[in-house]
Design an enzyme around this catalytic site. Sequence first.
Site, PDB file in Angstrom:
ATOM      1  N   PHE A 113      48.912  14.253 -17.901  1.00  0.00           N
ATOM      2  CA  PHE A 113      47.720  13.462 -17.586  1.00  0.00           C
ATOM      3  C   PHE A 113      47.931  12.029 -18.085  1.00  0.00           C
ATOM      4  CE2 PHE A 113      43.290  12.102 -18.191  1.00  0.00           C
ATOM      5  CZ  PHE A 113      42.757  12.479 -16.973  1.00  0.00           C
ATOM      6  N   ASP A 184      49.382  20.091 -24.534  1.00  0.00           N
ATOM      7  CA  ASP A 184      47.992  19.806 -24.209  1.00  0.00           C
ATOM      8  C   ASP A 184      47.495  20.984 -23.360  1.00  0.00           C
ATOM      9  OD1 ASP A 184      45.609  18.939 -23.080  1.00  0.00           O
ATOM     10  OD2 ASP A 184      46.253  16.843 -23.007  1.00  0.00           O
ATOM     11  N   TYR A 209      35.268  20.759 -22.397  1.00  0.00           N
ATOM     12  CA  TYR A 209      34.272  20.544 -21.333  1.00  0.00           C
ATOM     13  C   TYR A 209      34.715  21.074 -19.967  1.00  0.00           C
ATOM     14  CZ  TYR A 209      37.192  16.302 -21.164  1.00  0.00           C
ATOM     15  OH  TYR A 209      38.250  15.428 -21.151  1.00  0.00           O
ATOM     16  N   ARG A 356      41.412  19.154  -5.082  1.00  0.00           N
ATOM     17  CA  ARG A 356      41.566  20.163  -6.149  1.00  0.00           C
ATOM     18  C   ARG A 356      40.385  21.117  -6.153  1.00  0.00           C
ATOM     19  NH1 ARG A 356      42.182  17.935 -12.150  1.00  0.00           N
ATOM     20  NH2 ARG A 356      40.040  17.324 -11.754  1.00  0.00           N
TER      21      ARG A 356
HETATM   22  C1  LIG Z   1      45.423  16.909 -19.773  1.00  0.00           C
HETATM   23  C2  LIG Z   1      44.390  15.922 -20.199  1.00  0.00           C
HETATM   24  N1  LIG Z   1      44.634  15.130 -21.243  1.00  0.00           N
HETATM   25  C3  LIG Z   1      43.726  14.202 -21.650  1.00  0.00           C
HETATM   26  C4  LIG Z   1      42.522  14.051 -20.992  1.00  0.00           C
HETATM   27  C5  LIG Z   1      41.553  13.013 -21.468  1.00  0.00           C
HETATM   28  O1  LIG Z   1      40.550  13.606 -22.210  1.00  0.00           O
HETATM   29  P1  LIG Z   1      39.376  12.796 -22.895  1.00  0.00           P
HETATM   30  O2  LIG Z   1      38.729  11.958 -21.849  1.00  0.00           O
HETATM   31  O3  LIG Z   1      38.444  13.844 -23.406  1.00  0.00           O
HETATM   32  O4  LIG Z   1      39.945  11.971 -23.990  1.00  0.00           O
HETATM   33  C6  LIG Z   1      42.224  14.865 -19.897  1.00  0.00           C
HETATM   34  C7  LIG Z   1      40.948  14.730 -19.186  1.00  0.00           C
HETATM   35  O5  LIG Z   1      40.685  15.319 -18.190  1.00  0.00           O
HETATM   36  C8  LIG Z   1      43.194  15.820 -19.483  1.00  0.00           C
HETATM   37  O6  LIG Z   1      42.971  16.627 -18.424  1.00  0.00           O
END
Ligand SMILES: Cc1ncc(COP(=O)(O)O)c(C=O)c1O
Length: 397
Positions: A113, A184, A209, A356
């Site tokens: 991500f 992650d 969430y 998706r």
């Molecule tokens: C794999 C991954 N990493 C990081 C994030 C970012 O998360 P946050 O906005 O809670 O910091 C997301 C958000 O969808 C995600 O899917």
Amino acid sequence: MTDFTKTRTMFHLPEGVIYLDGNSLGPLPKAADARVASMMTDEWGEMLITGWNKAGWFMQPNALGDRIGQLIGAAPGSVMLGDTLSIKVYQALASALEMNPARKVVLSDSGNFPSDLYMAQGLIGSLQQGHRLEVVAPEALADRLADDVAVLMLTQVDYRTGRRHDMAALTKQAQALGIIVMWDLAHSAGAFGVDLAGSNAEFATGCTYKYLNGGPGAPAFIYVRPDIQDTVRPALSGWLGHDAPFDFERNYRPGTGMMRMRVGTPPVIQMAALEAALDIWDEVDMAALRAKSVELCEVFIAEVERQCPDVHLASPRQADQRGSQVSFTFAHGYAVVQALIARGIIGDFRAPNVMRFGFTPLYIGAEEVRVAASVLAETVNTKAYEKPEYNQRGAVT
Ligand SMILES: Cc1ncc(COP(=O)(O)O)c(C=O)c1O
């Protein structure tokens, strides 16, 4: 076994909606309303600041962390809640890099991500120690593992395609070369059972969430392998990670175990909603969840492909290589998703052309999946997506 008809009654789902976006934001657990209301009136309202002790707010990040730990195969005392996932990624990576000071490469893949990659870039920029982020294709990872890599930083399930890494195998291969591994689990926690302890990875992070249904802005979590918890140095040395926060000492001393992964004041209202969401998970057998999730994904793929030859499967065809989402590519994917939302079928879109759909057995059944597939096919086949209103981009896609 899990009674999915029962878990379904535990969520509020708007009338006429088929919700295939629980991989992005889970729906409202009905009990969250009352739990948050009681936190507001009985706890915040009546107890005021004494709620930190009396209502147990102070230790709630640990308690909820342990409950999440049960869903991801982590021992009690190895998961801490708090902050956002981006922050937790930064925190884990900072500690991980310090464990391998002679090496300078952070290795990740193009399925990660963007925020994870951005946080790595930000941290590397601040450290000014000659680190560099290397991003390769997911299939090229195994070949790139070598003894110049300090940290392997991956998201297990690709947010666009749903492709799932073999966590245990990659961790083993990396650790054999002295690489620290962090996962992650944003698209894994609550999507299927995870064996985090069994993988032996040093660090993991995730959010609450999506599949866990903790609500928009619900806090993230971080895992540190128990045997290294007391040696990792917390980069985000906030007062609630201090060994004695209420001694208000001049200098930072890390707390023991996962306490040092706390940073500042936890989001108590948001934790009340998450607590209600986690109560539902007490009813769930992860093997049954996975079996149902695979069934829903397979029905969707088969029905869409049977009725709609113009879209292309972007997810792995083999179930054991997928998380709990299915993606199709289509040039007008954004407009198709908007047209589906107008008909009550909620999925989402990721640039440049990915539609998706998340499959969440807690509140979605096979019949709804069939309906969603048919409406998707009809929308594409009749070009219903061409209406101008479906082609205007919102800030959030
Ligand atoms: C794999 C991954 N990493 C990081 C994030 C970012 O998360 P946050 O906005 O809670 O910091 C997301 C958000 O969808 C995600 O899917």
